[in-house]
Design an enzyme around this catalytic site. Sequence first.
Site, PDB file in Angstrom:
ATOM      1  N   ARG A 104     -24.553 -48.523  -8.629  1.00 29.84           N
ATOM      2  CA  ARG A 104     -23.208 -48.141  -9.046  1.00 29.84           C
ATOM      3  C   ARG A 104     -22.722 -48.956 -10.239  1.00 29.84           C
ATOM      4  O   ARG A 104     -21.953 -48.455 -11.078  1.00 29.84           O
ATOM      5  CB  ARG A 104     -22.254 -48.253  -7.866  1.00 29.84           C
ATOM      6  CG  ARG A 104     -22.535 -47.209  -6.784  1.00 29.84           C
ATOM      7  CD  ARG A 104     -21.921 -47.570  -5.452  1.00 29.84           C
ATOM      8  NE  ARG A 104     -20.486 -47.735  -5.569  1.00 29.84           N
ATOM      9  CZ  ARG A 104     -19.752 -48.374  -4.655  1.00 29.84           C
ATOM     10  NH1 ARG A 104     -20.320 -48.908  -3.584  1.00 29.84           N
ATOM     11  NH2 ARG A 104     -18.452 -48.473  -4.809  1.00 29.84           N
ATOM     12  N   ARG A 147     -29.967 -50.145   3.324  1.00 31.60           N
ATOM     13  CA  ARG A 147     -28.600 -50.038   3.843  1.00 31.60           C
ATOM     14  C   ARG A 147     -27.702 -49.433   2.770  1.00 31.60           C
ATOM     15  O   ARG A 147     -27.694 -49.898   1.632  1.00 31.60           O
ATOM     16  CB  ARG A 147     -28.068 -51.414   4.241  1.00 31.60           C
ATOM     17  CG  ARG A 147     -28.744 -52.014   5.442  1.00 31.60           C
ATOM     18  CD  ARG A 147     -28.009 -53.277   5.877  1.00 31.60           C
ATOM     19  NE  ARG A 147     -28.599 -53.861   7.059  1.00 31.60           N
ATOM     20  CZ  ARG A 147     -28.050 -54.867   7.754  1.00 31.60           C
ATOM     21  NH1 ARG A 147     -26.910 -55.392   7.332  1.00 31.60           N
ATOM     22  NH2 ARG A 147     -28.653 -55.345   8.825  1.00 31.60           N
ATOM     23  N   ASP A 180     -23.793 -48.282   1.445  1.00 28.80           N
ATOM     24  CA  ASP A 180     -22.397 -48.676   1.587  1.00 28.80           C
ATOM     25  C   ASP A 180     -21.552 -47.520   2.101  1.00 28.80           C
ATOM     26  O   ASP A 180     -21.984 -46.366   2.137  1.00 28.80           O
ATOM     27  CB  ASP A 180     -21.842 -49.135   0.235  1.00 28.80           C
ATOM     28  CG  ASP A 180     -22.430 -50.459  -0.227  1.00 28.80           C
ATOM     29  OD1 ASP A 180     -22.903 -51.236   0.627  1.00 28.80           O
ATOM     30  OD2 ASP A 180     -22.400 -50.721  -1.443  1.00 28.80           O
TER      31      ASP A 180
END
Length: 289
Positions: free
Chosen positions: A212, A61, A63
Amino acid sequence: MSDDVRPGFVRVRLDLSYDGREFSGWARQTRGQRTVQGEIEDAIRTVTRSQDTYELTVAGRTDAGVHARGQVAHVDLPRELWDGQRDKLLRRLAGRLSHDVRVWKAEEAPAGFNARFSAIWRRYAYRVTDHPAGVDPLLRGHVLWHDWPLDVDAMNAAAERLLGEHDFAAYCKKREGATTIRTLRELRWERDTAGILTATVKADAFCHNMVRSLVGAMLFVGDGHRPADWPAKVLAAGVRDSAVHVVRPHGLTLEEVGYPADELLAARNLEARNRRTLPARGAGAAGCC
């Protein structure tokens, strides 16, 4: 947990890509936001003239704002529907989907295949430029501008200390009941002739915000604000550090998902569902940094 395909259904593997800028992430949401899953599920229902919506399962998944070049999903479709649509599904989806999402392949999956649980690794790329003038306007949706000069050698020195199996709690947004233990197989930086720095990040799986956050820590090393051993010390501490910034999503792209040989898919499917723990360290074991 059984992952058997229901009688009368066939599992279809979808290989797809998307530009994440206009999506509120992968997963369908209840408040009507535009998502990749929602867009593709709606398109499949429309082009097959189905009364039902067939749910997608995805390898990873993403973001809001994150892109994908090599995303993989699966969907279980009625055998009769698939047999009638298989030769024309791609063209029909191309005519229905928006231009920022494409399904490149739709093929009957081998036995035991699960897009999420059969995967053995995911590879992401994060792209940054430190050019004093900023980002090329044609790349602005896919490259982060960092307004300090970056030392690639320093960032690679920091990256080497993070490889292997660890609890990445310090670099993940915690989710109830989810483990943060991951095996980081590859983490390296390269600068191309145009001055774009690309971080290649490959692991068996990633927890929320992991890539990230890792990039944010290494940028602090690259611009001289922290020493090369600092990201590993944060990892060892096991708690979120306010100095680790989660960089913006638009520089991140899911590039590829890896799967084992067909005969190993079912075993991997079961193995990946087990909750992971780290082996206990002996009294004389060396620390990570």
